[in-house]
Design a protein around this motif. Structure first.
Motif, PDB file in Angstrom:
ATOM      1  N   ARG A  56       0.833  -1.208   0.000  1.00 35.67           N
ATOM      2  CA  ARG A  56       0.000   0.000   0.000  1.00 35.67           C
ATOM      3  C   ARG A  56       0.869   1.260   0.000  1.00 35.67           C
ATOM      4  O   ARG A  56       0.503   2.267  -0.592  1.00 35.67           O
ATOM      5  CB  ARG A  56      -0.956  -0.013   1.187  1.00 35.67           C
ATOM      6  N   GLU A  57       2.035   1.185   0.648  1.00 37.44           N
ATOM      7  CA  GLU A  57       2.961   2.321   0.626  1.00 37.44           C
ATOM      8  C   GLU A  57       3.548   2.514  -0.772  1.00 37.44           C
ATOM      9  O   GLU A  57       3.725   3.644  -1.225  1.00 37.44           O
ATOM     10  CB  GLU A  57       4.074   2.129   1.648  1.00 37.44           C
ATOM     11  N   VAL A  58       3.864   1.412  -1.444  1.00 39.24           N
ATOM     12  CA  VAL A  58       4.355   1.494  -2.822  1.00 39.24           C
ATOM     13  C   VAL A  58       3.314   2.194  -3.687  1.00 39.24           C
ATOM     14  O   VAL A  58       3.636   3.086  -4.483  1.00 39.24           O
ATOM     15  CB  VAL A  58       4.689   0.080  -3.374  1.00 39.24           C
ATOM     16  N   LEU A  59       2.057   1.817  -3.533  1.00 38.87           N
ATOM     17  CA  LEU A  59       0.982   2.461  -4.280  1.00 38.87           C
ATOM     18  C   LEU A  59       0.865   3.935  -3.890  1.00 38.87           C
ATOM     19  O   LEU A  59       0.700   4.797  -4.756  1.00 38.87           O
ATOM     20  CB  LEU A  59      -0.350   1.743  -4.045  1.00 38.87           C
ATOM     21  N   GLY A  60       0.976   4.238  -2.597  1.00 38.66           N
ATOM     22  CA  GLY A  60       0.901   5.632  -2.131  1.00 38.66           C
ATOM     23  C   GLY A  60       1.990   6.499  -2.737  1.00 38.66           C
ATOM     24  O   GLY A  60       1.757   7.656  -3.102  1.00 38.66           O
ATOM     25  N   ARG A  61       3.194   5.952  -2.883  1.00 39.17           N
ATOM     26  CA  ARG A  61       4.288   6.691  -3.527  1.00 39.17           C
ATOM     27  C   ARG A  61       3.966   6.930  -5.007  1.00 39.17           C
ATOM     28  O   ARG A  61       4.199   8.014  -5.542  1.00 39.17           O
ATOM     29  CB  ARG A  61       5.610   5.923  -3.400  1.00 39.17           C
ATOM     30  N   VAL A  72       4.403   9.711   0.475  1.00 37.95           N
ATOM     31  CA  VAL A  72       3.435   8.624   0.328  1.00 37.95           C
ATOM     32  C   VAL A  72       2.027   9.152   0.556  1.00 37.95           C
ATOM     33  O   VAL A  72       1.736   9.722   1.609  1.00 37.95           O
ATOM     34  CB  VAL A  72       3.732   7.496   1.354  1.00 37.95           C
ATOM     35  N   SER A  73       1.152   8.958  -0.410  1.00 39.38           N
ATOM     36  CA  SER A  73      -0.253   9.309  -0.239  1.00 39.38           C
ATOM     37  C   SER A  73      -0.858   8.396   0.814  1.00 39.38           C
ATOM     38  O   SER A  73      -0.560   7.201   0.876  1.00 39.38           O
ATOM     39  CB  SER A  73      -1.019   9.134  -1.554  1.00 39.38           C
TER      40      SER A  73
END
Length: 187
Positions: A56-61, A72-73
């Protein structure tokens, strides 16, 4: 009333969920069932990507990169499990729009199954789904498009059950228009 009809009628989006989520085994059973949607030529032009924890952090970035921001979003952190719904288009006589409809159907049926199994679900879409940074984070191929994410978690206690408006079927269900018979047409 059938159990299926009641499950569909009571479905709602859960914009806030708790930090519990279904296991991989629970998901596999539900995804397998959702894959039974109508699918011209049985192409199965879809896949689901499971995002938990650091995913989820990868996606937020990637989301922030897509908008020119650093960091990170927090958007992907709103649920413990995100299920990315991907249309995986196949070379076929079946048109692209129909393949996308199958992938959308899988997402909707999966959301109904998750809700019926006791999980809170909401489907998030938007501009991020067409972002190169977000597509890269998901490892999408050239023949694939991200349709959105199912955010999944536990259903929080509800103080007062929200009443959804009943859909007036008469506004959405009609008959084929009556045609006037012209000359030379059979009666």
């Amino acid at each position: 009333m059938s159990a299926t009809l009641e499950a569909v009628r009571s479905r709602r989006s859960w914009s806030k969920v708790t930090d519990v989520a279904p296991t991989r085994a629970e998901l596999e059973a539900l995804v397998s069932a959702a894959g039974r949607v109508a699918d011209h030529s049985s192409l199965r032009p879809w896949r689901i990507i499971e995002l938990r924890g650091d995913d989820r952090e990868v996606l937020g970035r990637a989301m922030n990169k897509a908008t020119g921001h650093k960091g990170v979003s927090s958007k992907p952190m709103r649920a413990p499990l995100l299920l990315a719904v991907v249309a995986s288009y196949r070379k076929s006589k079946v048109p692209r729009w129909e393949q996308e409809a199958v992938a959308s159907g899988v997402a909707h049926v999966l959301s109904l199954l998750l809700d019926d199994a006791g999980w809170g679900v909401f489907w998030r879409t938007g501009d991020y789904t067409r972002s190169k940074a977000v597509a890269k984070a998901h490892g999408l191929e050239k023949n694939e498009e991200l349709l959105g994410w199912l955010y999944v978690g536990g259903k929080p206690p509800v103080k007062r059950e929200a009443r959804r408006k009943v859909v007036d079927a008469t506004r959405h269900l009609s008959r084929m228009p009556v045609r006037k018979k012209g000359r030379g047409e059979d009666s």
